[in-house]
Design a protein around this motif. Structure first.
Motif, PDB file in Angstrom:
ATOM      1  N   TYR A   4      22.351  10.205  43.092  1.00 34.51           N
ATOM      2  CA  TYR A   4      23.924  10.356  43.667  1.00 34.51           C
ATOM      3  C   TYR A   4      24.409  11.212  44.708  1.00 34.51           C
ATOM      4  O   TYR A   4      25.047  11.857  46.023  1.00 34.51           O
ATOM      5  CB  TYR A   4      24.313  10.705  42.129  1.00 34.51           C
ATOM      6  CG  TYR A   4      25.796  10.648  41.752  1.00 34.51           C
ATOM      7  CD1 TYR A   4      27.012   9.618  42.219  1.00 34.51           C
ATOM      8  CD2 TYR A   4      26.560  12.193  42.355  1.00 34.51           C
ATOM      9  CE1 TYR A   4      28.293   9.056  42.176  1.00 34.51           C
ATOM     10  CE2 TYR A   4      28.135  12.301  42.572  1.00 34.51           C
ATOM     11  CZ  TYR A   4      28.317  10.660  42.586  1.00 34.51           C
ATOM     12  OH  TYR A   4      30.327  10.644  42.820  1.00 34.51           O
TER      13      TYR A   4
ATOM     14  N   GLU B 253      26.906   5.262  34.387  1.00 31.05           N
ATOM     15  CA  GLU B 253      28.154   5.997  34.596  1.00 31.05           C
ATOM     16  C   GLU B 253      27.800   6.492  36.321  1.00 31.05           C
ATOM     17  O   GLU B 253      29.169   6.202  37.111  1.00 31.05           O
ATOM     18  CB  GLU B 253      27.587   7.067  34.183  1.00 31.05           C
ATOM     19  CG  GLU B 253      29.107   8.440  33.349  1.00 31.05           C
ATOM     20  CD  GLU B 253      29.080   9.581  34.727  1.00 31.05           C
ATOM     21  OE1 GLU B 253      29.576   9.622  36.122  1.00 31.05           O
ATOM     22  OE2 GLU B 253      28.001   9.654  35.203  1.00 31.05           O
ATOM     23  N   GLU B 254      27.188   6.600  36.944  1.00 24.77           N
ATOM     24  CA  GLU B 254      26.949   7.392  38.305  1.00 24.77           C
ATOM     25  C   GLU B 254      27.377   6.575  39.357  1.00 24.77           C
ATOM     26  O   GLU B 254      27.838   6.570  40.339  1.00 24.77           O
ATOM     27  CB  GLU B 254      25.114   7.934  38.670  1.00 24.77           C
ATOM     28  CG  GLU B 254      24.962   9.510  37.790  1.00 24.77           C
ATOM     29  CD  GLU B 254      23.348   9.026  38.378  1.00 24.77           C
ATOM     30  OE1 GLU B 254      23.139  11.190  38.262  1.00 24.77           O
ATOM     31  OE2 GLU B 254      22.914   8.413  38.246  1.00 24.77           O
TER      32      GLU B 254
ATOM     33  N   LEU C 224      29.376   3.470  38.532  1.00 26.72           N
ATOM     34  CA  LEU C 224      30.693   3.113  38.642  1.00 26.72           C
ATOM     35  C   LEU C 224      31.419   4.592  39.206  1.00 26.72           C
ATOM     36  O   LEU C 224      31.895   4.101  39.483  1.00 26.72           O
ATOM     37  CB  LEU C 224      30.768   3.358  36.625  1.00 26.72           C
ATOM     38  CG  LEU C 224      30.613   2.201  35.941  1.00 26.72           C
ATOM     39  CD1 LEU C 224      30.898   1.985  35.060  1.00 26.72           C
ATOM     40  CD2 LEU C 224      31.128   0.764  36.360  1.00 26.72           C
ATOM     41  N   ARG C 225      30.509   5.928  38.813  1.00 28.73           N
ATOM     42  CA  ARG C 225      31.273   7.060  39.617  1.00 28.73           C
ATOM     43  C   ARG C 225      31.504   6.590  41.585  1.00 28.73           C
ATOM     44  O   ARG C 225      32.638   7.021  41.605  1.00 28.73           O
ATOM     45  CB  ARG C 225      31.116   8.202  39.284  1.00 28.73           C
ATOM     46  CG  ARG C 225      31.586   9.282  39.471  1.00 28.73           C
ATOM     47  CD  ARG C 225      31.550  10.472  39.044  1.00 28.73           C
ATOM     48  NE  ARG C 225      29.983  10.162  38.269  1.00 28.73           N
ATOM     49  CZ  ARG C 225      29.117  11.012  38.359  1.00 28.73           C
ATOM     50  NH1 ARG C 225      28.882  12.370  39.721  1.00 28.73           N
ATOM     51  NH2 ARG C 225      28.201  11.312  37.911  1.00 28.73           N
ATOM     52  N   ALA C 226      29.979   6.219  41.800  1.00 26.75           N
ATOM     53  CA  ALA C 226      30.341   5.813  43.269  1.00 26.75           C
ATOM     54  C   ALA C 226      30.916   4.646  44.072  1.00 26.75           C
ATOM     55  O   ALA C 226      31.480   5.408  44.449  1.00 26.75           O
ATOM     56  CB  ALA C 226      28.706   5.693  43.407  1.00 26.75           C
TER      57      ALA C 226
ATOM     58  N   ASP D  13      33.950   3.549  42.990  1.00 30.99           N
ATOM     59  CA  ASP D  13      35.330   4.896  43.113  1.00 30.99           C
ATOM     60  C   ASP D  13      34.954   5.500  44.198  1.00 30.99           C
ATOM     61  O   ASP D  13      36.391   5.481  44.830  1.00 30.99           O
ATOM     62  CB  ASP D  13      35.861   5.726  41.969  1.00 30.99           C
ATOM     63  CG  ASP D  13      36.207   4.028  40.582  1.00 30.99           C
ATOM     64  OD1 ASP D  13      36.541   3.479  40.426  1.00 30.99           O
ATOM     65  OD2 ASP D  13      36.282   5.230  39.289  1.00 30.99           O
ATOM     66  N   VAL D  14      34.762   6.788  43.914  1.00 35.68           N
ATOM     67  CA  VAL D  14      34.334   7.357  45.414  1.00 35.68           C
ATOM     68  C   VAL D  14      33.724   7.189  46.579  1.00 35.68           C
ATOM     69  O   VAL D  14      35.132   6.961  47.512  1.00 35.68           O
ATOM     70  CB  VAL D  14      33.411   8.517  45.390  1.00 35.68           C
ATOM     71  CG1 VAL D  14      33.409   9.469  46.398  1.00 35.68           C
ATOM     72  CG2 VAL D  14      33.219   8.880  44.173  1.00 35.68           C
TER      73      VAL D  14
ATOM     74  N   ASN E 152      33.911  -3.668  38.677  1.00 35.92           N
ATOM     75  CA  ASN E 152      34.435  -2.352  39.276  1.00 35.92           C
ATOM     76  C   ASN E 152      34.904  -2.153  40.819  1.00 35.92           C
ATOM     77  O   ASN E 152      35.127  -1.274  41.690  1.00 35.92           O
ATOM     78  CB  ASN E 152      33.460  -0.879  38.650  1.00 35.92           C
ATOM     79  CG  ASN E 152      34.042   0.334  38.756  1.00 35.92           C
ATOM     80  OD1 ASN E 152      35.476   0.094  37.585  1.00 35.92           O
ATOM     81  ND2 ASN E 152      34.249   1.303  38.820  1.00 35.92           N
TER      82      ASN E 152
ATOM     83  N   GLU F 128      45.575   7.393  43.197  1.00 37.41           N
ATOM     84  CA  GLU F 128      43.782   7.120  43.147  1.00 37.41           C
ATOM     85  C   GLU F 128      43.632   6.261  41.959  1.00 37.41           C
ATOM     86  O   GLU F 128      42.735   5.157  42.248  1.00 37.41           O
ATOM     87  CB  GLU F 128      43.202   8.393  42.900  1.00 37.41           C
ATOM     88  CG  GLU F 128      41.800   8.112  42.859  1.00 37.41           C
ATOM     89  CD  GLU F 128      40.787   9.543  42.745  1.00 37.41           C
ATOM     90  OE1 GLU F 128      40.144   9.785  41.436  1.00 37.41           O
ATOM     91  OE2 GLU F 128      40.989  10.910  43.332  1.00 37.41           O
ATOM     92  N   LYS F 129      44.445   6.111  41.472  1.00 40.15           N
ATOM     93  CA  LYS F 129      44.340   4.781  40.140  1.00 40.15           C
ATOM     94  C   LYS F 129      44.887   3.341  40.512  1.00 40.15           C
ATOM     95  O   LYS F 129      43.751   2.596  40.560  1.00 40.15           O
ATOM     96  CB  LYS F 129      45.087   4.580  38.858  1.00 40.15           C
ATOM     97  CG  LYS F 129      44.580   3.932  38.152  1.00 40.15           C
ATOM     98  CD  LYS F 129      45.902   3.966  35.995  1.00 40.15           C
ATOM     99  CE  LYS F 129      45.656   3.164  35.359  1.00 40.15           C
ATOM    100  NZ  LYS F 129      45.801   2.076  36.049  1.00 40.15           N
TER     101      LYS F 129
ATOM    102  N   CYS G 183      41.929   2.528  43.570  1.00 38.44           N
ATOM    103  CA  CYS G 183      40.635   1.982  42.983  1.00 38.44           C
ATOM    104  C   CYS G 183      40.662   0.355  41.745  1.00 38.44           C
ATOM    105  O   CYS G 183      40.082   0.051  41.516  1.00 38.44           O
ATOM    106  CB  CYS G 183      39.589   3.183  41.926  1.00 38.44           C
ATOM    107  SG  CYS G 183      39.245   4.308  42.613  1.00 38.44           S
TER     108      CYS G 183
END
Length: 822
Positions: free
Chosen positions: A14, A47-48, A50-52, A54-55, A90, A500-501, A504
């Protein structure tokens, strides 16, 4: 000039992902917890990842997930759907795949997901690219071995995105064709677990003598690739995405290399090729980050041989830092060639490192104390393998920071109305990507000191730990108002969260329904292993890579089919005589196609295909996608003049059918009764149990043979300086004194490196009979006649006479028949 050139970065963690974003990557490829070709990198948790996603999407970047290994039936039926589903939902931008079954699976169950055909699929030309596009790929990652002309040929003939490697490590073997790590140590490159035996030292043996220099033993270890100096040619050839290798490398490496390619892509897009020039300082920076014996442009300029191989060491060499002036019993006096920093590391040999403690300027002197065994002489160069100042600079600029997206905002504060903040995020063309408006309580008149506009702007502009900053912020307000600071913070936070929502969510998809149960049911039907289906009438074929053994093979009536290696024959007449001899004895004859089918091979077949087909062989043994498409094209073109044309194909074991979906996908390529796939060859890397569940009743099983471990466009003979463009067999000898034969195929320009011992499972008679393959294959390469007879007679005894066989071979391996691969 192309305008949309993608800089594609690796991310093995990450932190590396964030570094790539900050350094200017347009897209990032990475691996999750399964099915990636870098099983030993710090891959992403769910989790990482899915976060990646969005980022990346916040920053208008793309994420490609590596699913670029071969999957077994149980992995396809039980894991793949649930693994991909959350990422698909996602907004995952694409998957990179090697397995034809995975390609089929993704098309079926994740229809909106782009599919990129991995370099592991060994796509070497327009034929393969066309086929992959037809099967659903939106992009191909070309084999690293292609030159500029071959890339242009793909771009001119197929409307598909082209991704090409431009920087990082090179494999010695065509990607996807390497079994070296798998057969030597059980760690399969096709399963993401390559142990890199190519980076080990080997002696080269020719005529029983070691050839080459004593200090140049890393004959299979290519230098790292750096195509920065020829970037305009690569782009002009048709490459859309510039891929940087390095998922096993550090965040500093990722950021440093990405920032450099970002810089020069932008220069090219701004000024074109005429003013394009890479500075020596920037090249040195890239060498500081990582290089093996310097850089090579790779195969884009048709470079092969010694200049492309890092013969003296297999790892990071660094950059020139010190020149030896004198050596007094290990006290080394040196002149400094570059400014040095405290924390810089110098390496001498492959096992001694010295850490510098102080800053030292260029041309100053420095003294090192090293072990006496290092006989350094005046003029010798010592390399720096860690540039501490560079690492600190990269860390500060790209790692200990956060990329900010620019917002435009409008705040309205009027007495009697709710406080209102509207924000929008624009793309590089000024188009709104996302927007939001939030409101707070009714604005009231100030009881004491009113808020002034500058104070309001300053407070609202504190975007802090968010990924945004205001480029323009307009404030409209009455003069005599009051609003609590907390309310301004709430306005900003709520607006950013809402925007942001929205952003994404615009990438998100939904699966129409959960297909897990359906998938398991379908694979259960495909599995279908049933001992009652076992057919003991197994036919024996012999693959003959040594034409000198043809008479020996023909002396056995129980051999049904013979595979003839086309490149063994000097001309069509000699080949015709071999076919005639086989047909006289009522043997079926199949021609073995080249391992690699590039433009040189295509030209040979274009010139000779009519005569080859007139020999009336029973079919062709296919080793890659290019060859399948070659015959499909031929059928389409010739059918107008010859309605009776029929071509039969046998898929060799390196046209991987690791799972039943892969086999189904290949069968779809048949063309009614004109082009038929007779059967596939069971994968070498599956064990007995896995072969049972794959159901190989309609497949061929290799029961004996020296298996090619590597197919390389490089030539070891040429690397050690003895190239005479003649077919020959030389040997590699490893640290355990094991010898590996190398055959150079000058007709099609590639080397084949064989395992040190042949696979032999003929004596596993009951196990093979219970698998009930349609046919078994014996592969003869450079055996003598006595060994060939012994093996053939064992096979006849086992599969025709159904008798137990005692193996008399002294040197053999079971391959993966018993152990398999993880």
């Amino acid at each position: 000039m192309k305008k949309n050139i993608e800089v594609l970065s690796p991310a093995g963690s990450y932190d590396s992902f964030l570094a790539a974003i900050n350094a200017g990557a347009d897209a990032i490829y990475l691996g999750g917890s399964a099915f990636g070709a870098r099983a030993f990198s710090n891959n992403f948790s769910e989790e990482e990842l899915l976060r990646a996603l969005d980022v990346a999407h916040i920053h208008d970047k793309k994420v490609y997930l590596t699913v670029n290994t071969l999957l077994k039936n149980n992995e396809m039926s039980e894991q793949l759907y649930s693994y991909l589903k959350p990422y698909y939902e996602n907004g995952l931008d694409a998957v990179i795949v090697q397995d034809m079954g995975v390609l089929n699976f993704v098309k079926e169950y994740f229809p909106q997901l782009h599919i990129h055909a991995s370099t592991q699929m060994s796509t070497t030309g327009a034929l393969g690219a066309k086929l992959l596009k037809e099967l659903g790929a939106s992009r191909i990652v070309t084999a690293r071995e292609l030159n500029i002309g071959e890339i242009k040929d793909i771009d001119n003939n197929v409307d598909i995105e082209i991704e090409g490697f431009v920087h990082g490590a090179l494999c010695y073997c065509y990607s996807g064709q390497c079994l070296m790590s798998s057969l030597i140590g059980g760690r399969s490159g096709n399963r993401g677990r390559c142990a890199q035996p190519c980076r080990l030292p080997y002696d080269v043996i020719k005529n029983d003598s070691v050839i080459g220099n004593d200090n140049e033993k890393y004959v299979l270890s290519p230098k790292d690739m750096c195509s920065l100096s020829i970037l305009p040619q690569v782009i002009d050839a048709g490459v859309d995405s510039l891929k940087i290798e390095g998922r096993m490398k550090s965040s500093e490496y990722t950021a440093g290399v990405v920032s450099m390619y970002r810089k020069y892509v932008d220069k090219y897009l701004e000024n074109g090729s005429n003013k394009y020039k890479v500075s020596d300082a920037d090249m040195n920076t890239l060498k500081d980050l990582y290089n093996r014996g310097g850089f090579t442009n790779g195969y884009y300029v048709d470079e092969t041989g010694k200049s492309m191989i890092s013969l003296t060491r297999p790892n990071h060499q660094g950059t020139k830092a010190l020149e030896v002036i004198s050596n007094n019993k290990g006290c080394i006096n040196c002149r400094v060639l570059e400014d040095l920093d405290g924390g810089d590391v110098f390496e001498i040999g492959n096992d001694f490192a010295y850490t510098n403690k102080y800053k030292v300027s260029k041309n100053d002197k420095i003294i090192l104390n090293v072990p006496h065994k290092y006989d350094l002489k005046n003029g010798d160069i010592i390399y720096r393998t860690k540039n501490n100042a560079l690492m600190d600079e990269i860390k500060t600029k790209y790692i200990d920071t956060q990329k900010k997206e620019l917002l435009e905002g409008k705040l309205e504060l009027f007495i009697g109305d709710p406080a209102s903040l509207s924000i929008c995020l624009l793309d590089s063309n000024g188009k709104v990507r996302a927007s939001a408006t939030t409101r707070e309580d009714i604005i009231e008149p100030a009881m004491k000191q009113p808020m002034d506009i500058e104070r309001v702007k300053k407070q609202l502009s504190k975007t802090g730990g968010t990924r945004y900053t205001f480029e323009n912020l307009t404030v409209h307000m009455d003069d005599n108002i009051f609003i609590p600071i907390q309310k301004l913070n709430d306005l900003r936070r709520n607006a950013i969260e809402a925007m942001e929502k929205q952003l994404c969510d615009s990438y998100k998809r939904s699966c129409e329904s959960d297909h897990s149960l359906l998938i398991k049911t379908n694979f259960a039907k495909a599995d279908g292993y049933n001992i009652s289906k076992a057919d003991n009438n197994i036919k024996i074929n012999v693959s003959l890579e040594n034409k000198g053994l043809l008479d020996t093979v023909l002396s056995y009536k129980d051999i049904e089919g013979i595979y003839l290696e086309l490149s063994e024959y000097q001309d069509i007449l000699e080949l015709a005589n071999a076919v005639l001899e086989c047909k006289k004895l009522e043997k079926k004859v199949y021609f073995i196609m080249p391992h690699i089918f590039r433009l040189k091979a295509k030209k040979y077949f274009d010139d000779n295909i009519k005569e080859i087909l007139e020999l009336k062989a029973d079919g062709f043994v296919i080793k890659n996608l290019e060859e399948i498409q070659y015959f499909r094209n031929y059928i389409e073109n010739i059918e107008k003049t010859d309605n009776n044309i029929v071509i039969n194909l046998i898929l060799d074991y390196n046209v991987y059918t690791f799972n039943s979906l892969a086999r189904d996908e290949y069968k779809k390529l048949e063309m009614q009764d004109k082009l038929r796939i007779l059967y596939d060859t069971a994968p070498i890397e599956l064990n007995e149990k896995e072969l049972k569940h794959l159901n190989i009743f309609d497949s061929e099983l290799v029961v004996y043979g020296y298996i090619p471990m590597m197919i390389s466009t490089q030539c070891v003979n040429k690397t050690v300086g003895y190239c005479d463009a003649k077919k020959t067999v030389i040997y590699l000898k490893d640290r355990k004194n094991k010898k590996f034969a190398i055959k150079n195929n000058c007709t099609y320009c590639y080397n084949t490196i064989y395992n040190t011992s042949p696979i032999y499972i003929i004596d596993k008679t009951s196990e093979v009979l219970s698998l009930a393959p349609k046919k078994v294959r014996i592969i003869l390469t450079y055996e003598d006649k006595n060994t060939a007879r012994e093996v053939i007679e064992d096979a006849i005894k086992a599969y025709v006479m159904h008798e137990n066989v005692e193996n008399s071979l002294k040197d053999f391996t079971r391959g993966h028949f018993l152990r398999g691969v993880d």
